[in-house]
Design a protein around this motif. Structure first.
Motif, mmCIF file in Angstrom:
data_model
loop_
_atom_site.group_PDB
_atom_site.id
_atom_site.type_symbol
_atom_site.label_atom_id
_atom_site.label_comp_id
_atom_site.label_asym_id
_atom_site.label_seq_id
_atom_site.Cartn_x
_atom_site.Cartn_y
_atom_site.Cartn_z
ATOM 1 N N TRP A 43 14.286 33.962 -4.528
ATOM 2 C CA TRP A 43 13.891 34.443 -3.200
ATOM 3 C C TRP A 43 12.385 34.349 -3.059
ATOM 4 O O TRP A 43 11.644 34.785 -3.934
ATOM 5 C CB TRP A 43 14.369 35.884 -2.992
ATOM 6 N N ILE A 45 8.971 34.224 0.052
ATOM 7 C CA ILE A 45 8.578 34.575 1.414
ATOM 8 C C ILE A 45 7.640 33.497 1.933
ATOM 9 O O ILE A 45 6.621 33.190 1.291
ATOM 10 C CB ILE A 45 7.893 35.954 1.464
ATOM 11 N N ASN A 47 5.712 32.537 5.584
ATOM 12 C CA ASN A 47 5.404 33.010 6.944
ATOM 13 C C ASN A 47 6.194 34.279 7.305
ATOM 14 O O ASN A 47 6.789 34.376 8.369
ATOM 15 C CB ASN A 47 5.666 31.910 7.977
ATOM 16 N N ARG A 48 6.244 35.189 6.353
ATOM 17 C CA ARG A 48 6.927 36.473 6.521
ATOM 18 C C ARG A 48 8.446 36.359 6.641
ATOM 19 O O ARG A 48 9.113 37.302 7.048
ATOM 20 C CB ARG A 48 6.361 37.247 7.708
ATOM 21 N N LEU A 49 8.991 35.203 6.317
ATOM 22 C CA LEU A 49 10.445 35.024 6.329
ATOM 23 C C LEU A 49 10.959 34.935 4.902
ATOM 24 O O LEU A 49 10.421 34.194 4.078
ATOM 25 C CB LEU A 49 10.834 33.744 7.086
ATOM 26 N N LEU A 50 11.997 35.691 4.612
ATOM 27 C CA LEU A 50 12.632 35.659 3.303
ATOM 28 C C LEU A 50 13.553 34.446 3.235
ATOM 29 O O LEU A 50 14.405 34.253 4.096
ATOM 30 C CB LEU A 50 13.431 36.952 3.094
ATOM 31 N N MET A 51 13.351 33.595 2.204
ATOM 32 C CA MET A 51 14.144 32.374 2.054
ATOM 33 C C MET A 51 14.669 32.267 0.637
ATOM 34 O O MET A 51 14.031 32.728 -0.308
ATOM 35 C CB MET A 51 13.299 31.142 2.378
ATOM 36 N N ASN A 52 15.797 31.617 0.484
ATOM 37 C CA ASN A 52 16.406 31.369 -0.814
ATOM 38 C C ASN A 52 16.179 29.909 -1.177
ATOM 39 O O ASN A 52 16.466 29.024 -0.381
ATOM 40 C CB ASN A 52 17.907 31.690 -0.733
#
Length: 144
Positions: A43, A45, A47-52
Motif C-alpha cells: 500500500w 500513497i 497525491n493523497r490517494l491510497l493505492m495498492n
C-alpha cells in the motif's frame, strides 16, 4: 560471466532442475537477477490517494531501502558504504529468504517455451531471494 557468479550459476545450470532449451539463453553470460523481493499487496500513497501496488514497483524500492539502511548503519559505525554490491551478495547467500515455491513456466505466454525453475539457493527466477533485513545489516557490518 563475472567471477563472483561462476560457482553459483554453474551449480544451478549443472543441477537437476529442468532448464529451457539452450537456444533461449547463453550460459557464459552474466546471470540475473541477483536478488528479488516478495512484493504483493503493498500500500502506497500518491497525491493523497491510497493505492495498492505489486511487482517491480514494490520490490525495487524495498530492496533499495534495505541497502540504504545497511549503509546508514555502516556510516554510523564509522565505516564506508558497501559500494558495488554484487560480490557481497554472492558471498552472503544466507542473508536472503530463499524463494523455492512457484512455477514460472505457467506464466509464459508462449506455449512452447518453458520457464526456469526455482530451486534452493540462487536461481534465475528469484536470484537468492528476498533480503532478510537483520541478516543483511549484520553481514554488512562485518565487511571491512
Amino acid at each position: 560471466m563475472p567471477k563472483y557468479q561462476e560457482e553459483t550459476v554453474t551449480g544451478y545450470l549443472n543441477s537437476s532442475v529442468k532448464l529451457p532449451d539452450s537456444k533461449y539463453y547463453n550460459s557464459s553470460n552474466r546471470a540475473y537477477p541477483d536478488v528479488s523481493a516478495m512484493s504483493d499487496d503493498f500500500w502506497i500513497i500518491i497525491n493523497r490517494l491510497l493505492m495498492n501496488v505489486a511487482g517491480t514497483s514494490a520490490a525495487t524500492p524495498t530492496v533499495a531501502g534495505m541497502i540504504a539502511l545497511a549503509n546508514d548503519a555502516r556510516l554510523n559505525a564509522g565505516k564506508s558504504v558497501l559500494g558495488f554490491l554484487n560480490p557481497f551478495i554472492y558471498q552472503n547467500p544466507d542473508i536472503f529468504f530463499d524463494v523455492t515455491l512457484g512455477d514460472p513456466s505457467q506464466a509464459c505466454w508462449l506455449n512452447d517455451l518453458d520457464g526456469y525453475s526455482v530451486s534452493e539457493g540462487w536461481d534465475p527466477v528469484t536470484g537468492f531471494g528476498t533480503p532478510d533485513y537483520h541478516r543483511l545489516v549484520a553481514a554488512a557490518m562485518k565487511c571491512s
